[in-house]
Write a protein that holds these residues in place. Structure first.
Motif, PDB file in Angstrom:
ATOM      1  N   MET A   1       0.851  -1.172   0.000  1.00 29.65           N
ATOM      2  CA  MET A   1       0.000   0.000   0.000  1.00 29.65           C
ATOM      3  C   MET A   1       0.892   1.230   0.000  1.00 29.65           C
ATOM      4  SD  MET A   1      -2.409   1.133   3.245  1.00 29.65           S
ATOM      5  CE  MET A   1      -1.464   0.475   4.587  1.00 29.65           C
ATOM      6  N   LYS A   2       0.575   2.193  -0.851  1.00 26.55           N
ATOM      7  CA  LYS A   2       1.363   3.411  -0.962  1.00 26.55           C
ATOM      8  C   LYS A   2       0.599   4.568  -0.318  1.00 26.55           C
ATOM      9  CE  LYS A   2       4.186   4.316  -4.322  1.00 26.55           C
ATOM     10  NZ  LYS A   2       4.744   4.605  -5.630  1.00 26.55           N
ATOM     11  N   VAL A   3       1.310   5.356   0.517  1.00 26.96           N
ATOM     12  CA  VAL A   3       0.739   6.545   1.144  1.00 26.96           C
ATOM     13  C   VAL A   3       1.704   7.715   0.953  1.00 26.96           C
ATOM     14  CG1 VAL A   3      -0.571   5.268   2.903  1.00 26.96           C
ATOM     15  CG2 VAL A   3       1.745   6.051   3.417  1.00 26.96           C
ATOM     16  N   LYS A   4       1.156   8.913   1.060  1.00 35.75           N
ATOM     17  CA  LYS A   4       1.986  10.112   1.032  1.00 35.75           C
ATOM     18  C   LYS A   4       2.137  10.585   2.467  1.00 35.75           C
ATOM     19  CE  LYS A   4       2.585  14.622  -1.020  1.00 35.75           C
ATOM     20  NZ  LYS A   4       2.118  15.549  -2.046  1.00 35.75           N
ATOM     21  N   VAL A   5       3.363  10.847   2.871  1.00 28.98           N
ATOM     22  CA  VAL A   5       3.646  11.280   4.242  1.00 28.98           C
ATOM     23  C   VAL A   5       4.251  12.677   4.190  1.00 28.98           C
ATOM     24  CG1 VAL A   5       4.814  10.714   6.393  1.00 28.98           C
ATOM     25  CG2 VAL A   5       4.086   8.876   4.873  1.00 28.98           C
ATOM     26  N   LEU A   6       3.679  13.581   4.984  1.00 27.76           N
ATOM     27  CA  LEU A   6       4.147  14.962   5.055  1.00 27.76           C
ATOM     28  C   LEU A   6       4.748  15.237   6.432  1.00 27.76           C
ATOM     29  CD1 LEU A   6       0.969  16.666   3.548  1.00 27.76           C
ATOM     30  CD2 LEU A   6       3.027  15.938   2.334  1.00 27.76           C
ATOM     31  N   PHE A   7       5.794  16.056   6.454  1.00 28.95           N
ATOM     32  CA  PHE A   7       6.446  16.441   7.707  1.00 28.95           C
ATOM     33  C   PHE A   7       6.494  17.968   7.765  1.00 28.95           C
ATOM     34  CE2 PHE A   7       8.284  12.463   6.220  1.00 28.95           C
ATOM     35  CZ  PHE A   7       7.982  11.637   7.280  1.00 28.95           C
ATOM     36  N   PHE A   8       6.142  18.526   8.917  1.00 29.40           N
ATOM     37  CA  PHE A   8       6.073  19.976   9.056  1.00 29.40           C
ATOM     38  C   PHE A   8       6.994  20.487  10.158  1.00 29.40           C
ATOM     39  CE2 PHE A   8       2.119  18.800   7.027  1.00 29.40           C
ATOM     40  CZ  PHE A   8       2.012  19.757   6.030  1.00 29.40           C
ATOM     41  N   ALA A   9       7.333  21.770  10.051  1.00 30.47           N
ATOM     42  CA  ALA A   9       8.089  22.515  11.057  1.00 30.47           C
ATOM     43  C   ALA A   9       9.397  21.812  11.410  1.00 30.47           C
ATOM     44  CB  ALA A   9       7.219  22.768  12.274  1.00 30.47           C
ATOM     45  N   GLY A  10       9.666  21.654  12.692  1.00 31.41           N
ATOM     46  CA  GLY A  10      10.924  21.071  13.149  1.00 31.41           C
ATOM     47  C   GLY A  10      11.155  19.657  12.642  1.00 31.41           C
ATOM     48  N   LEU A  11      10.096  18.881  12.466  1.00 30.72           N
ATOM     49  CA  LEU A  11      10.270  17.522  11.943  1.00 30.72           C
ATOM     50  C   LEU A  11      10.832  17.561  10.525  1.00 30.72           C
ATOM     51  CD1 LEU A  11       7.087  15.613  13.156  1.00 30.72           C
ATOM     52  CD2 LEU A  11       9.438  15.216  13.846  1.00 30.72           C
ATOM     53  N   ARG A  12      10.307  18.455   9.711  1.00 28.15           N
ATOM     54  CA  ARG A  12      10.800  18.594   8.334  1.00 28.15           C
ATOM     55  C   ARG A  12      12.294  18.899   8.353  1.00 28.15           C
ATOM     56  NH1 ARG A  12       7.673  22.858   6.271  1.00 28.15           N
ATOM     57  NH2 ARG A  12       9.129  24.197   7.357  1.00 28.15           N
ATOM     58  N   ARG A  69      -6.799   4.173  11.363  1.00 29.70           N
ATOM     59  CA  ARG A  69      -6.425   3.274  10.279  1.00 29.70           C
ATOM     60  C   ARG A  69      -6.049   4.090   9.051  1.00 29.70           C
ATOM     61  NH1 ARG A  69      -6.551  -1.697  11.692  1.00 29.70           N
ATOM     62  NH2 ARG A  69      -6.834  -2.613   9.655  1.00 29.70           N
ATOM     63  N   ILE A  70      -5.089   3.566   8.299  1.00 28.92           N
ATOM     64  CA  ILE A  70      -4.698   4.189   7.042  1.00 28.92           C
ATOM     65  C   ILE A  70      -4.877   3.180   5.918  1.00 28.92           C
ATOM     66  CG2 ILE A  70      -3.150   5.919   8.007  1.00 28.92           C
ATOM     67  CD1 ILE A  70      -0.809   4.068   7.474  1.00 28.92           C
ATOM     68  N   LYS A  71      -5.113   3.728   4.720  1.00 30.78           N
ATOM     69  CA  LYS A  71      -5.304   2.869   3.558  1.00 30.78           C
ATOM     70  C   LYS A  71      -4.539   3.448   2.371  1.00 30.78           C
ATOM     71  CE  LYS A  71      -9.742   5.025   2.428  1.00 30.78           C
ATOM     72  NZ  LYS A  71      -9.377   6.255   3.042  1.00 30.78           N
ATOM     73  N   ALA A  72      -4.410   2.681   1.322  1.00 27.27           N
ATOM     74  CA  ALA A  72      -3.691   3.117   0.129  1.00 27.27           C
ATOM     75  C   ALA A  72      -4.235   4.454  -0.350  1.00 27.27           C
ATOM     76  CB  ALA A  72      -3.817   2.061  -0.958  1.00 27.27           C
ATOM     77  N   GLY A  73      -3.324   5.352  -0.699  1.00 20.86           N
ATOM     78  CA  GLY A  73      -3.695   6.659  -1.218  1.00 20.86           C
ATOM     79  C   GLY A  73      -3.892   7.728  -0.171  1.00 20.86           C
ATOM     80  N   ASP A  74      -3.869   7.358   1.107  1.00 20.65           N
ATOM     81  CA  ASP A  74      -4.039   8.355   2.166  1.00 20.65           C
ATOM     82  C   ASP A  74      -2.841   9.294   2.233  1.00 20.65           C
ATOM     83  OD1 ASP A  74      -6.524   7.507   3.007  1.00 20.65           O
ATOM     84  OD2 ASP A  74      -5.798   6.455   4.791  1.00 20.65           O
ATOM     85  N   GLU A  75      -3.096  10.484   2.780  1.00 22.01           N
ATOM     86  CA  GLU A  75      -2.052  11.454   3.075  1.00 22.01           C
ATOM     87  C   GLU A  75      -1.960  11.557   4.590  1.00 22.01           C
ATOM     88  OE1 GLU A  75      -1.594  15.618   1.176  1.00 22.01           O
ATOM     89  OE2 GLU A  75      -2.656  15.910   3.081  1.00 22.01           O
ATOM     90  N   VAL A  76      -0.792  11.258   5.134  1.00 16.22           N
ATOM     91  CA  VAL A  76      -0.583  11.282   6.580  1.00 16.22           C
ATOM     92  C   VAL A  76       0.442  12.367   6.893  1.00 16.22           C
ATOM     93  CG1 VAL A  76       0.098   9.955   8.613  1.00 16.22           C
ATOM     94  CG2 VAL A  76      -1.019   8.794   6.682  1.00 16.22           C
ATOM     95  N   ALA A  77       0.095  13.247   7.826  1.00 11.89           N
ATOM     96  CA  ALA A  77       0.981  14.343   8.206  1.00 11.89           C
ATOM     97  C   ALA A  77       1.428  14.190   9.650  1.00 11.89           C
ATOM     98  CB  ALA A  77       0.276  15.680   8.020  1.00 11.89           C
TER      99      ALA A  77
END
Length: 85
Positions: A1-12, A69-77
């Motif tokens: 399953m492929k997801v997009k993961v975003l990181f913001f602020a200090g994590l980035r 829960r997460i599934k294919a195509g989700d965007e997780v930040a």
């Protein structure tokens, strides 16, 4: 399953990336599982995403609990509890 993961602020800044497309193994089905999976990349990721760190999470732009829960195509930040504009 492929997801997009975003990181913001200090994590980035700590991780050196703002976003990644990731192919997850079948046993990673929750936000907590994703966080654990990512923390195993290397020591920098383990430190940045440690369970002892206060990190907020969102799935498809909705705030989420670790058990979400997460599934294919989700965007997780992932982002610190306080982020500036």
């Amino acid at each position: 399953m492929k997801v997009k993961v975003l990181f913001f602020a200090g994590l980035r800044e700590q991780l050196g990336t703002a976003a990644e497309e990731i192919e997850l193994p079948g046993d990673v089905t929750t936000v907590a599982g994703l966080r654990n999976f990512l923390s195993n990349k290397n020591q920098s990721w383990k430190s940045a995403l440690a369970e002892t760190k206060a990190i907020r999470m969102a799935v498809n732009q909705d705030m989420a609990q670790p058990s979400a829960r997460i599934k294919a195509g989700d965007e997780v930040a992932f982002f610190p509890p306080v982020t500036g504009g």
